[in-house]
Design a protein around this motif. Structure first.
Motif, PDB file in Angstrom:
ATOM      1  N   TRP A  57       0.800  -1.221   0.000  1.00  0.00           N
ATOM      2  CA  TRP A  57       0.000   0.000   0.000  1.00  0.00           C
ATOM      3  C   TRP A  57       0.839   1.281   0.000  1.00  0.00           C
ATOM      4  CZ3 TRP A  57      -5.490   0.393   0.444  1.00  0.00           C
ATOM      5  CH2 TRP A  57      -6.168  -0.825   0.560  1.00  0.00           C
ATOM      6  N   HIS A  69      -1.801   2.245  -3.649  1.00  0.00           N
ATOM      7  CA  HIS A  69      -2.748   2.597  -2.587  1.00  0.00           C
ATOM      8  C   HIS A  69      -4.106   2.974  -3.188  1.00  0.00           C
ATOM      9  CE1 HIS A  69      -4.828   5.106   0.362  1.00  0.00           C
ATOM     10  NE2 HIS A  69      -4.141   4.471   1.291  1.00  0.00           N
ATOM     11  N   SER A 104      -7.040   5.061   5.173  1.00  0.00           N
ATOM     12  CA  SER A 104      -6.255   3.939   5.672  1.00  0.00           C
ATOM     13  C   SER A 104      -6.922   2.632   5.265  1.00  0.00           C
ATOM     14  CB  SER A 104      -6.156   4.003   7.197  1.00  0.00           C
ATOM     15  OG  SER A 104      -5.666   2.779   7.720  1.00  0.00           O
ATOM     16  N   TYR A 153      -7.103   0.001   6.857  1.00  0.00           N
ATOM     17  CA  TYR A 153      -7.734  -0.650   8.000  1.00  0.00           C
ATOM     18  C   TYR A 153      -9.225  -0.317   8.103  1.00  0.00           C
ATOM     19  CZ  TYR A 153      -3.013  -1.885   9.318  1.00  0.00           C
ATOM     20  OH  TYR A 153      -1.746  -2.397   9.312  1.00  0.00           O
TER      21      TYR A 153
END
Length: 323
Positions: A29, A35, A199, A201
């Motif tokens: 990433w 990304h 992000s 996550y």
């Protein structure tokens, strides 16, 4: 009679799953280009795949499905760490606490099947699913353990697929401006990714707001925004599948072996192949590897092998589900 439009949609999505995993393992990433590409893929591919899983869910077979996914999860939960240990020399013994990498989906399918069996008996199954999904963000525990975060974060897509999937699919097929709408949706998602540099996550859906280091209000709003964009992404995927007609049907029929077995391919190749080219070349190489992997693993022999593997548990429990 099989729905070829649905098979085409599944083919498109399983390719994105494989492509995303190659990009993650081979490039990561950290580059702006990877990304952006990964984030756009992750906004769409699992929500849409889970939506289709919900659409195909048959409540009368819920016990059989739970046993089937359990029958695959248990051996693969040992096989993947054993395969990884060939290079690391270390066997990961956190087998019960954390499903190995892609195996979270099997655990989630077990849970979504069971939860949806009861949710569809309520008056507001979708609202309850969304409430549970938002609530898991407040969890004080490590949501990564037992795949708790992902199970509840993605639950609404499964329930919406079960309750409204057929109507949504039919509406998109009949919509005159589906292609233009899909393009607009992807441009919107791309713009959000570039502007926010989100992000990964958040897109994994595996962590609580506390673990993501945001307060409950900010976390709730971000997650709600992701739901909206991912829901639009599902519409876009169906629109593109409609444009593709009945292509890649074989791949769409055999997504389970591609999903489970591509992990071995990605892990094995990532141990021996290192990309040191320009980022654009690296992305193209990942694309080619993904196409080749999907082409090989789509063959029915792999699906038959998984069905036979599942018999170790399916056969002894036949009296439970076959009634």
């Amino acid at each position: 009679m099989r729905n070829h439009f649905l098979d085409t949609s599944k083919a498109l999505l399983i390719f994105l799953v494989v492509f995303g995993h190659f990009l993650e393992r081979m490039i990561g990433w950290n580059f702006p280009e990877s990304h952006t590409l990964l984030a756009v893929i992750y906004f769409v591919h699992m929500p849409a795949f889970i939506f289709i899983s919900g659409l195909l869910f048959k409540d009368k077979n819920y016990i059989k499905n739970i046993i089937f996914f359990t029958a695959l999860y248990i051996p693969f939960q040992f096989l993947f760490p054993a395969f990884d240990a060939l290079w690391t020399g270390h066997f990961n013994w956190t087998l019960l606490q954390r499903p190995y990498w892609i195996l979270w989906y099997l655990v989630a399918m077990i849970c979504w099947t069971l939860l949806t069996h009861y949710l569809i008996k309520t008056k507001y199954p979708v609202l309850i699913a969304v409430f549970l999904a938002m609530l898991i963000g407040f969890s004080p525990w490590n949501n990564y353990d037992y795949s708790l975060g992902r199970i509840f974060t993605f639950l609404p897509f499964f329930v919406v697929g079960q309750v409204y999937g057929q109507k949504i699919m039919q509406s998109i097929q009949q919509f005159r401006y589906a292609t233009a709408t899909a393009l607009l949706i992807f441009v919107t998602i791309l713009s959000v990714v570039v502007i926010t540099n989100i992000s990964p996550y958040w897109l994994y859906g595996s962590l609580s707001y506390q673990q993501l280091k945001v307060d409950w209000l900010q976390g709730s709003l971000i997650r709600l925004g992701i739901y909206i964009l991912s829901s639009l992404g599902i519409v876009a995927v169906f629109a593109i599948a409609h444009l593709l007609k009945n292509r890649f049907v074989q791949l769409g029929r055999n997504t389970l072996p591609v999903y489970l077995l591509h992990g071995f391919v990605v892990i094995g190749l990532s141990k021996y192949i290192y990309f040191h080219f320009h980022i654009a070349v690296n992305i193209v190489l990942c694309l080619l590897l993904s196409l080749l992997t999907c082409f090989v693993l789509q063959h029915a022999i792999f699906d038959r092998a998984l069905r036979k593997l599942s018999l170790w548990l399916m056969k002894p429990t036949e009296k439970i589900w076959d009634r």
